[in-house]
Design a protein around this motif. Sequence first.
Motif, PDB file in Angstrom:
ATOM      1  N   SER A  20      56.254 -46.936  72.797  1.00 54.12           N
ATOM      2  CA  SER A  20      55.957 -47.360  73.517  1.00 54.12           C
ATOM      3  C   SER A  20      55.072 -48.041  72.869  1.00 54.12           C
ATOM      4  CB  SER A  20      55.221 -46.326  74.461  1.00 54.12           C
ATOM      5  OG  SER A  20      54.594 -45.438  73.761  1.00 54.12           O
ATOM      6  N   GLY A  21      54.688 -47.983  71.920  1.00 49.12           N
ATOM      7  CA  GLY A  21      53.310 -49.064  70.716  1.00 49.12           C
ATOM      8  C   GLY A  21      52.125 -48.512  70.650  1.00 49.12           C
ATOM      9  N   THR A  24      51.230 -48.537  66.737  1.00 50.20           N
ATOM     10  CA  THR A  24      50.811 -50.449  66.508  1.00 50.20           C
ATOM     11  C   THR A  24      49.263 -49.862  67.178  1.00 50.20           C
ATOM     12  OG1 THR A  24      52.943 -51.259  67.136  1.00 50.20           O
ATOM     13  CG2 THR A  24      50.796 -53.095  67.279  1.00 50.20           C
ATOM     14  N   ILE A  25      49.281 -49.160  68.504  1.00 46.65           N
ATOM     15  CA  ILE A  25      47.290 -49.064  67.538  1.00 46.65           C
ATOM     16  C   ILE A  25      46.663 -48.730  67.589  1.00 46.65           C
ATOM     17  CG2 ILE A  25      46.545 -47.635  70.418  1.00 46.65           C
ATOM     18  CD1 ILE A  25      48.449 -48.475  72.153  1.00 46.65           C
ATOM     19  N   VAL A 113      50.577 -44.731  77.038  1.00 45.78           N
ATOM     20  CA  VAL A 113      50.870 -46.547  76.434  1.00 45.78           C
ATOM     21  C   VAL A 113      52.378 -45.875  77.250  1.00 45.78           C
ATOM     22  CG1 VAL A 113      51.497 -47.465  74.620  1.00 45.78           C
ATOM     23  CG2 VAL A 113      49.792 -46.035  73.675  1.00 45.78           C
ATOM     24  N   ALA A 115      55.650 -48.691  78.412  1.00 49.30           N
ATOM     25  CA  ALA A 115      56.659 -49.633  78.794  1.00 49.30           C
ATOM     26  C   ALA A 115      58.033 -49.668  79.343  1.00 49.30           C
ATOM     27  CB  ALA A 115      57.310 -50.131  77.100  1.00 49.30           C
ATOM     28  N   LEU A 168      47.770 -47.674  79.859  1.00 49.01           N
ATOM     29  CA  LEU A 168      47.858 -48.628  79.168  1.00 49.01           C
ATOM     30  C   LEU A 168      49.715 -49.618  79.097  1.00 49.01           C
ATOM     31  CD1 LEU A 168      46.522 -49.828  76.297  1.00 49.01           C
ATOM     32  CD2 LEU A 168      48.676 -51.421  76.674  1.00 49.01           C
ATOM     33  N   ASN A 170      52.108 -51.586  78.438  1.00 46.02           N
ATOM     34  CA  ASN A 170      52.123 -52.531  76.693  1.00 46.02           C
ATOM     35  C   ASN A 170      53.892 -53.005  76.845  1.00 46.02           C
ATOM     36  OD1 ASN A 170      52.754 -53.332  73.822  1.00 46.02           O
ATOM     37  ND2 ASN A 170      52.732 -51.525  73.038  1.00 46.02           N
ATOM     38  N   GLU A 171      54.130 -53.878  77.860  1.00 48.01           N
ATOM     39  CA  GLU A 171      54.870 -55.366  78.002  1.00 48.01           C
ATOM     40  C   GLU A 171      55.485 -55.980  76.967  1.00 48.01           C
ATOM     41  OE1 GLU A 171      56.256 -53.590  81.859  1.00 48.01           O
ATOM     42  OE2 GLU A 171      57.131 -52.092  81.002  1.00 48.01           O
ATOM     43  N   GLU A 176      48.371 -59.712  72.526  1.00 44.13           N
ATOM     44  CA  GLU A 176      48.266 -59.601  73.985  1.00 44.13           C
ATOM     45  C   GLU A 176      48.076 -58.096  74.229  1.00 44.13           C
ATOM     46  OE1 GLU A 176      50.649 -61.876  77.422  1.00 44.13           O
ATOM     47  OE2 GLU A 176      52.041 -60.608  75.880  1.00 44.13           O
ATOM     48  N   LEU A 177      49.044 -56.529  73.232  1.00 45.23           N
ATOM     49  CA  LEU A 177      48.752 -55.625  73.020  1.00 45.23           C
ATOM     50  C   LEU A 177      46.895 -56.270  72.470  1.00 45.23           C
ATOM     51  CD1 LEU A 177      48.275 -52.400  73.124  1.00 45.23           C
ATOM     52  CD2 LEU A 177      49.800 -52.799  70.985  1.00 45.23           C
ATOM     53  N   ASP A 180      44.442 -56.645  75.072  1.00 43.27           N
ATOM     54  CA  ASP A 180      43.728 -55.284  76.128  1.00 43.27           C
ATOM     55  C   ASP A 180      43.275 -54.470  75.275  1.00 43.27           C
ATOM     56  OD1 ASP A 180      45.437 -56.709  77.955  1.00 43.27           O
ATOM     57  OD2 ASP A 180      47.114 -55.263  77.772  1.00 43.27           O
TER      58      ASP A 180
END
Length: 189
Positions: A20-21, A24-25, A113, A115, A168, A170-171, A176-177, A180
Motif C-alpha cells: 500500500s506504500g 515508501t512513507i 495507508v 490503495a 491516507l 495512496n493511489e 503525489e504521496l 500528501d
Amino acid sequence: MRVRPAQLVVLLGLTGRNASGKTTIVQWFADRGVRTASCSDSIRAWLAGQGIEGSREALIEGGRELRRQGGPGILAEMLLDILGGEDAVIDSIRTPGEVEALRTRDDFILIEVRAAADLRWERSQDRARSGDSADKATFMAHEKSEEVARDETGQALVATARMADLMLINEGSVEELHEDLEDFLARLP
C-alpha cells in the motif's frame, strides 16, 4: 517545497495492506532524519536469536509465537522499550493489541495507508521484494489470511485499520504521496 525540521514531536504508526506504500512513507521520513522502526524488527531480532531466516512465513509465525509468549501487544511493547520515549515512525502495525500498546503514549497517531488491490498487486510485482507472491491469486490469498485473526496471536488488519486516527489514500504517484506527507506534516502542531 516546505522543509520541516526532523523533530516530529509525535509517535506515528502505519498500518495497511501489503504494497500500500508504507515502506515508501517510512523512507520519506527517514530521509528527513526521523527515526524509523517496524514491529517486524522485533520479530526479526527474535528469529535471528533462534537461528531462523526472516522469510515472510517465518515472520508471520514468529509474530504468532511472540504474541503467544508475551501477549497481543508484545511487538509494540518491545519497540517502545527500544525507543525509550523518542519520537519515531513505526511500520508494520498489524494487530489491535499493538495499537493499544502504542496508545500508552499520548502523542501516538495511527495512519492507515490504503490503495486498491489491483494497484497494490502491480506495485508488488514492480518492487519484486523477496517473499512477495509470484501470482495474483496467492497475493490475494495471503491478504485474506491477514484480514481477520483466528485468535490473539494472528494478524488482524481489518480491526487494526478501524483503530486508525487518519487514512491516507495512496493511489497516485510517489510525488503525489510526498506532497500528501508534506501537507500532513504542515498540519501537525
